[in-house]
Every structure is written in C-alpha cells, then in structure tokens.
Design an enzyme around this catalytic site. Structure first.
Site, PDB file in Angstrom:
ATOM      1  CG  ASN A 185     -12.188  -0.692   4.021  1.00  0.00           C
ATOM      2  OD1 ASN A 185     -12.476  -1.164   5.121  1.00  0.00           O
ATOM      3  ND2 ASN A 185     -11.062  -0.045   3.790  1.00  0.00           N
TER       4      ASN A 185
ATOM      5  CB  VAL B  77      -9.270   1.942  -4.791  1.00  0.00           C
ATOM      6  CG1 VAL B  77      -8.955   1.401  -6.183  1.00  0.00           C
ATOM      7  CG2 VAL B  77      -8.291   3.051  -4.414  1.00  0.00           C
TER       8      VAL B  77
ATOM      9  CG  ASP C 133      -2.073   0.969   1.097  1.00  0.00           C
ATOM     10  OD1 ASP C 133      -3.222   0.513   0.992  1.00  0.00           O
ATOM     11  OD2 ASP C 133      -1.811   2.201   1.080  1.00  0.00           O
TER      12      ASP C 133
ATOM     13  CG  HIS D 112      -8.805  -3.067  -2.314  1.00  0.00           C
ATOM     14  ND1 HIS D 112      -9.741  -2.328  -3.000  1.00  0.00           N
ATOM     15  CD2 HIS D 112      -8.595  -2.404  -1.149  1.00  0.00           C
ATOM     16  CE1 HIS D 112     -10.075  -1.264  -2.293  1.00  0.00           C
ATOM     17  NE2 HIS D 112      -9.390  -1.289  -1.159  1.00  0.00           N
TER      18      HIS D 112
ATOM     19  CG  HIS E  64      -6.789  -2.961   3.161  1.00  0.00           C
ATOM     20  ND1 HIS E  64      -6.050  -1.809   2.974  1.00  0.00           N
ATOM     21  CD2 HIS E  64      -7.999  -2.719   2.606  1.00  0.00           C
ATOM     22  CE1 HIS E  64      -6.800  -0.906   2.344  1.00  0.00           C
ATOM     23  NE2 HIS E  64      -7.989  -1.433   2.114  1.00  0.00           N
TER      24      HIS E  64
HETATM   25  P1  5GP Z   1      -9.735   1.362   0.432  1.00  0.00           P
HETATM   26  O1  5GP Z   1      -9.821   2.637   1.239  1.00  0.00           O
HETATM   27  O2  5GP Z   1     -10.427   1.516  -0.898  1.00  0.00           O
HETATM   28  O3  5GP Z   1     -10.151   0.133   1.170  1.00  0.00           O
HETATM   29  O4  5GP Z   1      -8.202   1.140   0.158  1.00  0.00           O
HETATM   30  C1  5GP Z   1      -7.516   1.698  -0.909  1.00  0.00           C
HETATM   31  C2  5GP Z   1      -6.051   1.660  -0.567  1.00  0.00           C
HETATM   32  O5  5GP Z   1      -5.327   1.873  -1.755  1.00  0.00           O
HETATM   33  C3  5GP Z   1      -5.608   2.739   0.428  1.00  0.00           C
HETATM   34  O6  5GP Z   1      -5.046   2.114   1.574  1.00  0.00           O
HETATM   35  C4  5GP Z   1      -4.592   3.554  -0.346  1.00  0.00           C
HETATM   36  O7  5GP Z   1      -3.496   3.953   0.433  1.00  0.00           O
HETATM   37  C5  5GP Z   1      -4.168   2.596  -1.452  1.00  0.00           C
HETATM   38  N1  5GP Z   1      -3.763   3.240  -2.687  1.00  0.00           N
HETATM   39  C6  5GP Z   1      -4.412   4.239  -3.343  1.00  0.00           C
HETATM   40  N2  5GP Z   1      -3.764   4.559  -4.480  1.00  0.00           N
HETATM   41  C7  5GP Z   1      -2.672   3.742  -4.537  1.00  0.00           C
HETATM   42  C8  5GP Z   1      -1.605   3.610  -5.485  1.00  0.00           C
HETATM   43  O8  5GP Z   1      -1.529   4.290  -6.496  1.00  0.00           O
HETATM   44  N3  5GP Z   1      -0.657   2.677  -5.213  1.00  0.00           N
HETATM   45  C9  5GP Z   1      -0.723   1.870  -4.099  1.00  0.00           C
HETATM   46  N4  5GP Z   1       0.261   0.986  -3.938  1.00  0.00           N
HETATM   47  N5  5GP Z   1      -1.719   1.981  -3.181  1.00  0.00           N
HETATM   48  C10 5GP Z   1      -2.669   2.904  -3.403  1.00  0.00           C
END
Ligand code: 5GP
Length: 115
Positions: free
Chosen positions: A90, A99, A32, A103, A105
């Site tokens: 999430n 996003v 991440d 996915h 985590h």
């Molecule tokens: P969500 O909040 O959708 O469950 O998690 C999305 C995750 O994607 C977040 O923890 C954020 O830091 C990570 N993230 C967003 N953009 C990028 C990116 O361009 N590269 C990587 N490696 N992680 C990303």
C-alpha cells in the site's frame, strides 16, 4: 537504526515484540497483528526507514527484489506456493497505508477475492 520512528522501527529495535518468521541482514518478516487471512506476514527493510514506495530510489533496487524473493520463500515454507498467495504494498492514504515504513504484505491460506 536508532532514528527509526514508526512502530515497525520499534519492532526492528526490539522495543515492541513481534512474531518473527524470517530475518536476515536486510529484511525482517513477522506476522501481522490484525491478520486478514490465515497467513498474513509483513516483510520490511531493516536498515533504513523508507516511508513509502515513492521514497524508494535506484539504490534500493536490490532491496526491493530481495523483499519479493523473501515473500516467495516464506510462501514456500508455509506451504502456500502452489495453492497461491497475494502480495500487497500500500502507498499513502488512498492506497490504505497506515504505517510509514515500507512493507510488503504476504497473504494466503484462503481464496483471495476482488480485483
Ligand atoms: P498498511 O495498512 O500500512 O499497509 O499495513 C500496516 C499493517 O501493519 C496492518 O495490516 C496492521 O495490522 C499491521 N500492524 C500495525 N501495527 C502492528 C504491530 O504493532 N505489530 C504487527 N505485527 N503488525 C502491526
């Protein structure tokens, strides 16, 4: 794969770089960019863009199981299987999803709090 719209789709296509820790035909796992723990890895499906868990169907059962098993194997590789780790998925706004490419985590390397 070419019609993937999200930032994770662009990572799969190689348009955006990522620190990949594991890859096979079905999933990609990478660090991440904004880690919430010493180990914070995202595990995503590669072949199709499933926006949220709500969009997963029966045909995705094997893929969903594979994401979980991939997480446990990465945890073992990183040496945190025994000490412990947390998996989070999430879903939508109140779940904290930002996003919209499914996915998982994998968080570890420190004591998790909450819940
Ligand atoms: P969500 O909040 O959708 O469950 O998690 C999305 C995750 O994607 C977040 O923890 C954020 O830091 C990570 N993230 C967003 N953009 C990028 C990116 O361009 N590269 C990587 N490696 N992680 C990303």
């Amino acid at each position: 794969m070419s019609d993937m719209k999200t930032i994770f789709g662009k990572i799969i296509c190689g348009d955006i770089p990522a620190d990949v820790v594991y890859e096979d035909d079905d999933v990609l796992a990478f660090k991440d960019v904004n880690p919430q723990a010493p180990i914070h890895i995202l595990i995503i499906p590669k072949k199709e863009e499933i926006p949220t868990l709500n969009d997963a169907e029966s045909r995705h059962k094997e893929l969903l199981g594979h994401m979980l098993l991939t997480a446990s194997r990465i945890a073992a590789d990183k040496g945190i299987a025994e000490s412990g780790y947390r998996l989070i998925m999430n879903c939508n706004a109140e779940g904290g999803q930002t996003v919209f490419h499914l996915h998982l985590h994998l968080l570890g390397g420190r004591q998790m709090t909450g819940f």
